[in-house]
Design an enzyme around this catalytic site. Structure first.
Site, PDB file in Angstrom:
ATOM      1  N   ASP A  44       0.875  -1.168   0.000  1.00 12.77           N
ATOM      2  CA  ASP A  44       0.000   0.000   0.000  1.00 12.77           C
ATOM      3  C   ASP A  44       0.919   1.226   0.000  1.00 12.77           C
ATOM      4  O   ASP A  44       2.107   1.141   0.327  1.00 12.77           O
ATOM      5  CB  ASP A  44      -0.939  -0.006   1.210  1.00 12.77           C
ATOM      6  CG  ASP A  44      -2.112   0.961   1.006  1.00 12.77           C
ATOM      7  OD1 ASP A  44      -2.071   1.754   0.038  1.00 12.77           O
ATOM      8  OD2 ASP A  44      -3.053   0.941   1.809  1.00 12.77           O
TER       9      ASP A  44
HETATM   10  C1  BGC Z   1      -4.917   3.544   0.280  1.00 10.69           C
HETATM   11  C2  BGC Z   1      -5.038   2.533  -0.841  1.00 10.69           C
HETATM   12  C3  BGC Z   1      -4.916   3.239  -2.169  1.00 10.69           C
HETATM   13  C4  BGC Z   1      -3.606   3.982  -2.212  1.00 10.69           C
HETATM   14  C5  BGC Z   1      -3.359   4.707  -3.522  1.00 10.69           C
HETATM   15  C6  BGC Z   1      -3.707   4.449   0.130  1.00 10.69           C
HETATM   16  O1  BGC Z   1      -3.803   5.529   0.994  1.00 10.69           O
HETATM   17  O2  BGC Z   1      -4.856   2.868   1.515  1.00 10.69           O
HETATM   18  O3  BGC Z   1      -6.258   1.862  -0.731  1.00 10.69           O
HETATM   19  O4  BGC Z   1      -5.036   2.327  -3.206  1.00 10.69           O
HETATM   20  O5  BGC Z   1      -3.598   4.951  -1.174  1.00 10.69           O
HETATM   21  O6  BGC Z   1      -4.169   5.810  -3.653  1.00 10.69           O
END
Ligand code: BGC
Length: 751
Positions: free
Chosen positions: A247
């Site tokens: 993530d």
């Molecule tokens: C989130 C993810 C997301 C990623 C990219 C993170 O803050 O937890 O779910 O895909 O950002 O935007």
């Protein structure tokens, strides 16, 4: 690829968050951000490096679970790049219709393809462990079977368009507070049966291109750095063949992530690449590990439209997708209460009084990375007007003036955070009486906005505010005094309290956050154009304190002197090291409420219809379990209008050796549209794995010998038909790796 190229290739090209983090990381202290991802698809979350001399194009990755999230406009460009805001995952799960979720996935995937994106960062599929999690709207259910089936359908739908998905957030990412430093302490059994099981189903039934590791730690190791999770379980036990990415900014040690089987560090920064390079040079990281990770990225790239030179149009068929979202949304709305057939509205009920700010400003979805930049949204009153109803003008004007004045007093909206909303307007009994005289029916809409980076509060969010409760009561009383009905519409992303006020209105429609067509979809249901057939995929408890994790959530801070307490985005980069012990163990959701006889407001699997269904002629093809069994049942529409029924199969297993939940969902199916009188026979196959629990002593999925009861029901508390079978000898169905063992005793809940 040179060694330096390899070290860079396993990290993304970085990310620029406008206004929040500058490229030299000065805006937010310690933010590890470099580069940006604007050049290919502005607003996408990340990109992989291009290596021109090797003919390796870059790949674009973009959110998210309710539709593609990219910037709707671009500099020096008059075109627009809007995407469809589809219903949130909680609504999709409430359809219990995997074919429909597949179709939503197809439309979503088509926008991914046509806007030049390779991988959609979704579906989100963490378990609704606690109703306060700010991101529950992005996730499906409190139950792993529903979660896994929905996610598999979504992956198959999106990937039918020849683009990829990312199952997220793997795993046990059930809390937003301090999420980047939260250590989840959980038993192997709870992890396997509840928090991993949905991912297993989705991986094995859909083989997604990618999986995204989560932010949290499990039993003292970051999931992003966990070889147990990413290699032993995901790849060895389940046979996952795709790539794992972190993530965004997740995990801590890039070398540990590489060794765990985390192939791609997102959004990536040169410090990570340099650390990886140094580790290979110094012997701390075998170059073969790097090669393997790169191979997995290249395998996905090979499949991607970028690599195939697909000429994307930037013009997906947004009108067709709006139809898909409008229809899908109606299928997941849940009719919670409908006394004396208050709904659907009859043809004489034409003049509607719409109360509640949310009637005029509908909430289409959640915030943060799960948000979508849609071209328009249909409010409730707009939807009703298009359906031919008239809305009392005086009331509409009062609300619009109120909102205009109140908005001036609101604190500024922070980027990515839940919407700042005006408080509910007080309605005195004079106005209520006047409206009751003028209108045929009252509609009262209650709204909630939530999103990533923070969890919800009990007061004023899970619980209704005093103003909201007073509104429901005043309006219901005034309309009842004139022998007229009051209907509450819940435009929410997650579970709220209903028990203290549900006696006031005649009907309650849980509309969820239903995407850009929300107002039209609600109008379709309350007018009777569509018969509601959604059922709850998560329990509505009587009160927050009844939730088994209520006294643990959101965990405790263990190193108070470090980190930020401010909440929101700043604490994202400086979270406080915390931990949460999953003491309720496997007793999550209805597994808890049913096993411990706790009354609930609306149980898992519950939902009303404008018609009624009868269940009959249940049959089981053998009373001895031997490899497989089939249970079949007739479902008949015995009411006056056509409709669909969600039929659920629950198993009660013997519990001599291991404690077991009172019931566990092992299968479900939604009938086709049944006309009045029509019957459909449904068949459910019971496989050996359905009988098992995870036995930590042997690290295996084991079924105890003994008597098993099968309940076929309309909900987890409304069993209509029962049958049973015996298993003569204990069955070890599958042995798996020992993994994720906690290093301390957990005082687990047991019946
Ligand atoms: C989130 C993810 C997301 C990623 C990219 C993170 O803050 O937890 O779910 O895909 O950002 O935007």
């Amino acid at each position: 690829m040179s060694l330096t190229e390899k070290a860079y290739y396993v990290t993304g090209t970085g990310m620029n968050i406008p206004g929040l983090v500058s490229t030299d990381s000065t805006t937010v202290p310690g933010a590890p951000v470099v580069g940006e991802t604007q050049s290919l698809v502005p607003g996408a979350a990340g990109t992989t490096y291009e290596i021109p001399h090797l003919n390796i194009p870059s790949m674009v990755l973009a959110d998210g679970p309710a539709g593609l999230r990219i910037s709707p406009t671009r500099e020096n460009d008059n075109a627009t790049y809007y995407c469809t805001a589809f219903p949130v995952a909680t609504l999709l799960a409430s359809t219990w219709d995997t074919d429909l979720v597949y179709r939503v996935g197809q439309s979503m995937g088509n926008e991914v393809l046509e806007y030049g994106v390779a991988i959609l960062l979704g579906p989100g599929m963490n378990i609704h462990m606690n109703p306060l999690c700010g991101r529950n709207f992005e996730y499906y259910s409190e139950d792993p079977l529903v979660t896994g089936k929905m996610a598999a359908a979504m992956v198959n739908g999106v990937e039918s368009q020849e683009v990829g998905t990312s199952l997220k957030h793997f795993s046990a990412n059930n809390v937003e507070t301090n999420r980047n430093a939260l250590n989840v302490i959980a038993s192997e059994r709870a992890l396997r049966e509840i928090y991993l099981e949905g991912f297993r189903i989705a991986v094995q039934e859909a083989q997604p291109w990618t999986v995204m590791s989560s932010y949290n730690l499990i039993n003292n190791t970051y999931t992003a750095e966990s070889h147990d999770l990413l290699t032993k379980i995901l790849r060895e036990d389940w046979g996952f063949k795709g790539l794992v990415m972190t993530d965004w900014f997740g995990g801590s040690d890039p070398v540990a992530m590489m060794m765990a089987g985390n192939d791609l560090l997102m959004p990536g920064n040169p410090n990570q690449a340099n650390a990886i390079l140094a580790a290979v040079k110094e012997g701390g990281l075998d170059e073969k590990v790097l090669d393997q990770n790169i191979e997995r990225i290249l395998t996905v790239l090979n499949e991607s439209p970028h690599n195939k030179g697909y000429a994307y149009s930037n013009k997906p068929d947004l009108e067709a997708h709006a139809e898909v979202t409008r229809q899908a949304a109606t299928e997941g709305m849940v009719l919670l209460k409908n006394d004396n057939d208050a709904l659907p509205l009859t043809s004489e009920m034409n003049q509607l009084a719409a109360f509640g700010n949310t009637s005029y400003e509908i909430i289409t979805g959640g915030t943060g990375s799960g948000d979508v930049n849609e071209a328009y949204s249909v409010s409730l009153v707009e939807g009703l007007q298009s359906a031919g109803y008239s809305i009392v003008k005086e009331l509409q004007d009062i609300y619009s003036n109120y909102a205009e004045t109140e908005k001036e007093n609101l604190p500024p909206q922070q980027a990515f955070m839940p919407r700042v909303r005006v408080p509910e307007m007080a309605v005195d009994s004079d106005l209520a009486d006047r409206m009751a005289a003028e209108a045929d029916v009252a509609l009262i809409t209650i709204g909630r906005s939530s999103g990533e980076f923070s969890d919800r509060n009990v007061e004023g969010d899970f619980n209704l505010t005093q103003a909201e409760k007073a509104l429901i009561k005043t309006i219901s009383d005034a309309f009842h005094a004139k022998d007229k009905k009051a209907v509450v519409i819940l435009n929410v992303g997650g579970v709220i309290e209903t028990a203290s006020w549900r006696n006031d209105p005649d009907a309650i429609l849980l509309a969820w956050q239903a995407g850009q067509e929300t107002g039209n979809s609600i109008a379709d249901v309350i007018s009777g154009k569509v018969n509601p057939s959604g059922k709850l995929a998560s329990t509505f408890p009587m009160k927050y304190e009844d939730v088994p994790s209520s006294d643990n959530f959101p965990g405790v801070v263990i190193e108070a002197e470090e980190g930020s307490d401010e909440g929101g985005l700043s604490s994202f980069f400086t979270p406080k090291p915390s931990e949460i012990v999953y003491k309720e163990d496997i007793y999550v959701g209805y597994r808890y409420y049913n096993s411990f006889d706790v009354p609930v407001a609306y149980e898992f699997g519950y939902g009303l219809s404008y018609t009624q269904f009868e269940y009959k002629n249940v049959k089981i093809n053998s009373t001895k379990f031997n490899e497989q069994l089939t249970v079949s049942v007739d479902i008949q529409n015995v009411g006056d209008v056509a409709g669909r029924e969600v039929v659920q199969v629950y198993l009660t297993a013997p519990a001599q050796k291991m404690n077991k939940p009172a019931q566990e969902l092992i299968a479900f199916e939604k009938t086709k549209f049944l006309n009045p009188g029509e019957i459909q026979r449904l068949e459910f196959v019971i496989n050996p794995l359905d009988l098992t629990s995870f036995d930590e002593a042997t690290s295996s999925w084991t079924a105890e010998a003994g008597h098993y009861t099968v309940n076929v029901g309309a909900s987890s508390r409304d069993f209509r038909e029962t049958t049973s079978f015996d298993l003569e000898e204990e069955l070890i169905v599958q042995k798996v790796n020992r993994a994720l063992t906690p290093n301390r005793e957990i005082n687990r809940l047991k019946p």
